[in-house]
Write an enzyme that holds these catalytic residues in place. Structure first.
Site, PDB file in Angstrom:
ATOM      1  N   SER A 213      75.569  45.045  83.602  1.00  0.00           N
ATOM      2  CA  SER A 213      75.276  45.672  84.903  1.00  0.00           C
ATOM      3  C   SER A 213      75.062  44.695  86.053  1.00  0.00           C
ATOM      4  O   SER A 213      74.997  45.123  87.202  1.00  0.00           O
ATOM      5  CB  SER A 213      74.043  46.559  84.794  1.00  0.00           C
ATOM      6  OG  SER A 213      74.430  47.821  84.331  1.00  0.00           O
TER       7      SER A 213
ATOM      8  N   LYS B  60      77.435  44.994  88.794  1.00  0.00           N
ATOM      9  CA  LYS B  60      77.320  46.046  89.819  1.00  0.00           C
ATOM     10  C   LYS B  60      77.007  45.454  91.188  1.00  0.00           C
ATOM     11  O   LYS B  60      77.320  46.050  92.227  1.00  0.00           O
ATOM     12  CB  LYS B  60      76.269  47.088  89.388  1.00  0.00           C
ATOM     13  CG  LYS B  60      76.736  47.857  88.142  1.00  0.00           C
ATOM     14  CD  LYS B  60      75.675  48.760  87.528  1.00  0.00           C
ATOM     15  CE  LYS B  60      76.278  49.442  86.282  1.00  0.00           C
ATOM     16  NZ  LYS B  60      75.318  50.120  85.433  1.00  0.00           N
TER      17      LYS B  60
ATOM     18  N   TYR C 176      66.742  49.395  86.495  1.00  0.00           N
ATOM     19  CA  TYR C 176      66.689  50.742  85.927  1.00  0.00           C
ATOM     20  C   TYR C 176      65.343  51.390  86.291  1.00  0.00           C
ATOM     21  O   TYR C 176      64.889  51.253  87.423  1.00  0.00           O
ATOM     22  CB  TYR C 176      66.912  50.712  84.404  1.00  0.00           C
ATOM     23  CG  TYR C 176      67.995  49.751  83.954  1.00  0.00           C
ATOM     24  CD1 TYR C 176      69.313  49.937  84.362  1.00  0.00           C
ATOM     25  CD2 TYR C 176      67.722  48.658  83.147  1.00  0.00           C
ATOM     26  CE1 TYR C 176      70.316  49.065  83.963  1.00  0.00           C
ATOM     27  CE2 TYR C 176      68.722  47.773  82.743  1.00  0.00           C
ATOM     28  CZ  TYR C 176      70.001  47.993  83.160  1.00  0.00           C
ATOM     29  OH  TYR C 176      70.976  47.123  82.775  1.00  0.00           O
TER      30      TYR C 176
ATOM     31  N   VAL D 249      72.421  44.948  80.269  1.00  0.00           N
ATOM     32  CA  VAL D 249      72.017  45.137  78.870  1.00  0.00           C
ATOM     33  C   VAL D 249      72.529  44.029  77.935  1.00  0.00           C
ATOM     34  O   VAL D 249      72.205  44.021  76.753  1.00  0.00           O
ATOM     35  CB  VAL D 249      72.434  46.530  78.315  1.00  0.00           C
ATOM     36  CG1 VAL D 249      71.702  47.646  79.031  1.00  0.00           C
ATOM     37  CG2 VAL D 249      73.931  46.726  78.362  1.00  0.00           C
TER      38      VAL D 249
HETATM   39  N1  GLU Z   1      78.157  48.666  80.175  1.00  0.00           N
HETATM   40  C1  GLU Z   1      76.929  49.282  80.301  1.00  0.00           C
HETATM   41  C2  GLU Z   1      77.053  50.782  80.387  1.00  0.00           C
HETATM   42  O1  GLU Z   1      77.593  51.308  81.305  1.00  0.00           O
HETATM   43  C3  GLU Z   1      76.179  48.721  81.450  1.00  0.00           C
HETATM   44  C4  GLU Z   1      74.788  48.986  81.192  1.00  0.00           C
HETATM   45  C5  GLU Z   1      73.883  48.025  81.818  1.00  0.00           C
HETATM   46  O2  GLU Z   1      73.984  46.795  81.706  1.00  0.00           O
HETATM   47  O3  GLU Z   1      72.993  48.570  82.443  1.00  0.00           O
HETATM   48  O4  GLU Z   1      76.610  51.462  79.533  1.00  0.00           O
END
Ligand code: GLU
Length: 304
Positions: free
Chosen positions: A63, A66, A240, A258
């Site tokens: 993430s 992002k 999160y 994650v």
């Molecule tokens: N590839 C992960 C998902 O979309 C990203 C999650 C993350 O790192 O928050 O589930």
């Protein structure tokens, strides 16, 4: 400031946390990573770099990507993106569907999965070859042309993307996704599978502490205002449903993934990145959160 001694000490201190978290296993390829690893890197705007532990080992940034996709999209579409994505913390897990139904397909923020899917959807509309464009963008930020997609992780995530597909289809039903969902998921799973080290990531985040200017090339990547906004979103939404706690403990804008990575920065000063694969129950790196809390405490500096 003797950053090297600070991070060497932190590396030794966080070892006691090993074994208390769990590596992400909902993407099978991520579950294979050796959990007992820890790296930390600091890059300063005056051109110094410090690192220790496994700071040169490449890991899946997940993430953290992002931040890069949001930067790529906002520099083209500006404020229009905020018609499609909100700017409030969600208080829900990163992949929750519940809020999205109540809020008619407009995700709370660009750093939960739903919001990131909308951003990546816009990226696909902007770039004829979005996967190439993402790699090129990240490579230019850190000055490393070897940054790559870990194809095994991308494939593994794509095969286990039922929930992300649900999010995408739900938003498409509200008219908030414009491209084909399979194409969207392919690009999204690749962005999550970008492989970088703590050292690469610290360099790549330096433009945010430099008012949007890439310190290596001198190019304005984001306007001053866009860089400010990206930082504000990281502070409020970057972890999160644990964003408040990270702000409380570390006092930095940052983004976790994650894969166990965290990238953060102090405006006008430095970028600091950590990686340790064991996660806490919110999906954030257990040792990474502790390390950044120690870091800002030990150097007596944060954004506050
Ligand atoms: N590839 C992960 C998902 O979309 C990203 C999650 C993350 O790192 O928050 O589930």
């Amino acid at each position: 400031m003797d950053y090297q001694s600070v991070i060497d000490k932190i590396r030794d201190e966080v070892r006691e946390l090993w074994g208390q978290g769990r590596v992400a296993d909902y993407i099978p390829a991520l579950a294979k990573v050796d959990p007992r690893q820890f790296g930390i890197a600091v890059a300063t705007l005056d051109g110094h770099e410090y690192s220790t532990g496994d700071a040169q080992v490449c890991f899946s940034i997940q993430s953290i990507s992002k931040v890069f996709t949001l930067a790529m999209v906002t520099r083209h579409v500006g404020d229009d993106i905020w018609d499609a994505v909100g700017r409030e913390p969600s208080g829900n897990p990163f992949n929750s569907l519940v809020q999205l139904e109540y809020e008619q397909g407009k995700p709370r923020n660009p750093f939960i999965n739903a919001g990131a899917l909308v951003v990546t959807d816009r990226l696909i509309s902007l770039y004829p070859h979005p996967k190439d464009a993402m790699l090129e963008f990240v490579r230019s930020l850190c000055g490393n042309d070897d940054i790559y997609y870990d194809k095994e992780i991308a494939r593994s995530e794509r095969l286990n993307a039922d929930r992300n597909m649900s999010l995408a289809y739900l938003m498409k039903s509200f008219g908030n996704i414009r491209n084909d969902v399979d194409t969207l998921l392919d690009v999204y799973c690749h962005q999550c599978a970008i492989s970088m080290s703590c050292v690469d990531l610290a360099r790549a985040f330096l433009f945010l502490s430099n008012r949007g200017v890439n310190p290596f090339s001198g190019k304005q990547v984001l306007s001053v205002s866009q860089a400010k906004r990206l930082g504000a979103l990281m502070l409020t939404c970057g972890f999160y449903d644990e964003s408040g706690d990270f702000a409380f403990r570390a006092g930095l804008p940052g983004k976790s993934g994650v894969g166990g990575g965290i990238a953060a920065y102090i405006p006008g000063n430095l970028a600091v990145t950590v990686w340790s694969p064991e996660l806490n129950r919110h999906g954030n790196s257990l040792a990474g959160m502790a390390a950044l809390e120690h870091f800002t405490t030990d150097i007596g500096n944060s954004i506050f």
